[in-house]
Design a protein around this motif. Structure first.
Motif, PDB file in Angstrom:
ATOM      1  N   ARG A 181     -38.481 -80.253 -11.109  1.00 39.70           N
ATOM      2  CA  ARG A 181     -39.681 -80.508 -10.316  1.00 39.70           C
ATOM      3  C   ARG A 181     -40.925 -80.024 -11.066  1.00 39.70           C
ATOM      4  N   GLU A 182     -40.833 -78.813 -11.645  1.00 36.20           N
ATOM      5  CA  GLU A 182     -42.001 -78.254 -12.319  1.00 36.20           C
ATOM      6  C   GLU A 182     -42.445 -79.180 -13.440  1.00 36.20           C
TER       7      GLU A 182
ATOM      8  N   VAL B 157     -36.019 -83.865  -9.886  1.00 33.65           N
ATOM      9  CA  VAL B 157     -36.625 -85.094  -9.395  1.00 33.65           C
ATOM     10  C   VAL B 157     -36.207 -86.259 -10.281  1.00 33.65           C
TER      11      VAL B 157
ATOM     12  N   GLU C 293     -48.212 -80.048   0.800  1.00 35.07           N
ATOM     13  CA  GLU C 293     -48.867 -79.613  -0.441  1.00 35.07           C
ATOM     14  C   GLU C 293     -49.652 -78.329  -0.256  1.00 35.07           C
TER      15      GLU C 293
ATOM     16  N   ARG D 247     -42.270 -82.360  -3.627  1.00 38.85           N
ATOM     17  CA  ARG D 247     -42.714 -81.148  -4.306  1.00 38.85           C
ATOM     18  C   ARG D 247     -42.248 -79.908  -3.549  1.00 38.85           C
ATOM     19  N   TYR D 248     -42.221 -80.019  -2.210  1.00 39.69           N
ATOM     20  CA  TYR D 248     -41.828 -78.881  -1.402  1.00 39.69           C
ATOM     21  C   TYR D 248     -40.324 -78.619  -1.476  1.00 39.69           C
TER      22      TYR D 248
ATOM     23  N   PHE E  59     -43.957 -82.562 -12.041  1.00 38.29           N
ATOM     24  CA  PHE E  59     -45.255 -82.446 -11.375  1.00 38.29           C
ATOM     25  C   PHE E  59     -46.337 -81.960 -12.328  1.00 38.29           C
TER      26      PHE E  59
ATOM     27  N   PHE F 272     -48.448 -90.787  -8.628  1.00 37.47           N
ATOM     28  CA  PHE F 272     -49.285 -89.609  -8.389  1.00 37.47           C
ATOM     29  C   PHE F 272     -50.703 -90.020  -8.036  1.00 37.47           C
TER      30      PHE F 272
ATOM     31  N   LEU G 108     -44.455 -87.846  -2.267  1.00 36.86           N
ATOM     32  CA  LEU G 108     -44.402 -86.838  -3.326  1.00 36.86           C
ATOM     33  C   LEU G 108     -44.707 -85.435  -2.819  1.00 36.86           C
ATOM     34  N   SER G 109     -45.505 -85.331  -1.748  1.00 35.20           N
ATOM     35  CA  SER G 109     -45.813 -83.981  -1.278  1.00 35.20           C
ATOM     36  C   SER G 109     -44.577 -83.340  -0.656  1.00 35.20           C
TER      37      SER G 109
END
Lengths: 281, 279
Positions: A238-239, A224, B259, A218-219, A242, A254, A214-215
């Motif tokens: 994504r926003e 998603v 992150e 997110r980048y 997350f 998560f 997930l990290s």
């Protein structure tokens, strides 16, 4: 605007033949998934092993045929069972695999790795193929002199650059990336992710990015899709995902992802200390 | 007093092009009931140094150290027979690929009972009974059934639980886990790490966790050793490592975490490290 790739109720069944001891059965790996990706955007497909995310990636990359539903590339319906995809279609969609140690032929020089797609799909003359391959090597951060070397002479990160270069040789509009950085070390992972971001901006590429991390998602992601047991349990920007994951499975993902912020670490260290004192150690 | 102490450990491999130093003068120690994480990228020598402790390196490796003591006993001076009493009983290890570490030709029940027979001298019923207890302790569902399963019939996470059950069978005082969750999904990783941590607390074992994943370090370690190209870069307790990393390499590693990305680009180790090393 027509999306670069669109799927409508995509289904994939695998037929497991029976034997003297076992009855035949059908496994439904992908259970009717809808999605679409606009030009220049990244769709991340997130899920665990066995969730059907790689099957879906293979369907989008025109390697595997869906057993139901429709796949549209640039608004055109594609059915690889009815007719093998021609050079035009192959040039539009390319794939990068997870393991750069397994996806490059150890007996093929890098130059041949890169020119092969051109040999198969175009009639560009040899001299120009070589020039294009050398230029592509530079584009992905390698040197033109790497042209005559073999895969074993490269590190994992460099090999993944070569696999990306191979996928880009035909100037595709869509790149399907199946866990492209999960086999790489953290620092190399950052380099490859940067490269992918640069290439997307420069060439207007569209990505379908399969990952369980997930990290990383997110980048890199714009959209998603979380899939579990062949079903898309959650889909969105994504926003949105997350900030506010709604499906229990997404929340579970998560919760399982390690946290590296110092507050969480301080809390954990304090808990451990308390537990030890409680135990009288 | 520390459980395992290593001073100036060097491991060299004889290769066709001369000798290659995989571990270069590393000092480390782990206390009783402490969780030590060794972090590094591939090629940092983090696995090799622990394999040297276990005596599992091939003949081409030369191991030298000023000191290598386990619980006050000098491991360098030990005979092979003495060492075998320690390894696999007091010090045990689990590996990265759980499916590959188990023998595909035997049931997992046979494999755990073999350890119980050989190391603890249990036989027949007693061994079966203890195997069942251990399977329960590591949270394998339907343990009676699973004892009769072959490794290929279990998932990766369950195979890793079997490996852990085998590793804790002899009540070890030091468990070395070499990338125990790298081949597993995040949700399974979480379960396995939780299991390792609770076993570590219950049994009061020392735990050395070898990993390349800063997330795993943040979730488990008491103390951290950062290794790069065979050398120790930094050693700190986990909180100070994340709050105030001293070595440029650690800083680079931490900022390469997706992150922690602040702008459009991820800083990479080479952006940072070479810059600071030159300065």
């Amino acid at each position: 605007m027509t999306p670069v790739v669109e799927g409508r109720a995509i289904v994939r069944d695998y037929h497991v033949p029976g034997s003297m001891f076992r009855r035949a059965k059908t496994v439904r790996a992908v259970k009717g998934i809808d999605f679409s990706v606009q030009k220049g955007k990244t769709l991340a497909i997130v899920g665990e092993s066995g969730s059907g995310k790689s099957t879906l990636a293979r369907i989008i990359a025109l390697i595997d045929a869906p057993t139901g539903g429709e796949l549209l590339i640039d608004g055109q319906r594609v059915d690889i069972n009815a007719s093998r995809p021609g050079p035009d279609l192959r040039s539009k969609v390319q794939m990068v695999f997870q393991n750069p140690y397994g996806s490059l032929n150890p007996r093929q020089k890098i130059g041949d790795v890169l020119t092969e797609p051109l040999v198969i799909n175009t009639d560009i003359p040899a001299a120009e193929r070589r020039d294009r391959a050398r230029a592509m090597l530079q584009k992905v951060g390698l040197m033109p002199e790497h042209y005559n070397r073999y895969p074993h002479m490269f590190s994992g990160g460099q090999r993944q650059r070569i696999a990306i270069a191979r996928a880009l040789m035909l100037n595709p509009s869509l790149l399907v990336l199946d866990e492209p950085v999960s086999a790489l070390d953290l620092s190399v992972q950052a380099q490859v992710l940067n490269l992918l971001a640069d290439l997307q901006e420069e060439m207007g590429l569209t990505y379908v990015f399969v990952s369980h991390d997930l990290s990383v998602v997110r980048y890199i992601a714009d959209e998603v899709m979380v899939i579990s047991e062949g079903e898309a349990v959650e889909q969105g920007s994504r926003e949105a995902i997350f900030a506010n994951p709604t499906h229990p499975y997404t929340r579970q993902l998560f919760a399982a992802t390690p946290v590296t912020d110092t507050q969480a670490i301080r809390a954990r260290v304090a808990r451990r200390k308390a537990a030890r004192q409680g135990a009288g150690v | 007093m520390s459980l395992l102490t290593i001073r100036n450990l060097t491991v060299r491999f004889a290769t066709a092009t001369g000798s290659f130093t995989a571990v270069d003068g590393v000092d480390l120690f782990v206390d009783r009931a402490e969780v030590l994480a060794i972090v590094g990228e591939s090629g940092s020598g983090k696995s090799v140094s622990m394999l040297a402790v276990m005596g599992l390196l091939p003949d081409t490796a030369t191991v030298t150290a000023d000191e290598m003591t386990y619980d006050g006993q000098d491991m360098l001076a030990m005979t092979d027979a003495q060492r075998r009493k320690l390894i696999g009983r007091e010090i045990t290890m689990i590996f990265q690929e759980p499916v590959a570490s188990l023998n595909p030709s035997f049931t997992v029940g046979f494999q755990i009972e073999e350890v119980l027979r050989f190391n603890l001298g249990l036989s027949g019923k007693a061994a079966r009974q203890r195997a069942l207890e251990l399977f329960r302790a590591v949270g394998i569902p339907q343990p009676e059934e699973k004892l009769k399963s072959y490794p290929h019939q279990l998932s990766g996470g369950q195979c890793q639980r079997v490996m852990i059950a085998i590793a804790i069978a002899s009540n070890p005082r030091l468990l070395i886990a070499d990338e125990p969750t790298t081949a597993l999904d995040v949700t399974i990783q979480k379960q396995i790490l939780d299991l390792l941590m609770s076993l570590q607390e219950d049994y009061g074992m020392g735990l050395i966790l070898i990993t390349h994943d800063m997330g795993v370090v943040a979730e488990t370690a008491d103390r951290v050793v950062v290794q790069y190209k065979g050398r120790k870069m930094e050693e700190a307790d986990v909180l100070s490592l994340f709050e105030n990393p001293q070595s440029p390499y650690t800083r680079a590693l931490l900022s390469a975490l997706p992150e922690h990305a602040t702008g459009d680009r991820l800083p990479t180790v080479s952006d940072f490290f070479i810059e600071e090393a030159v300065r």
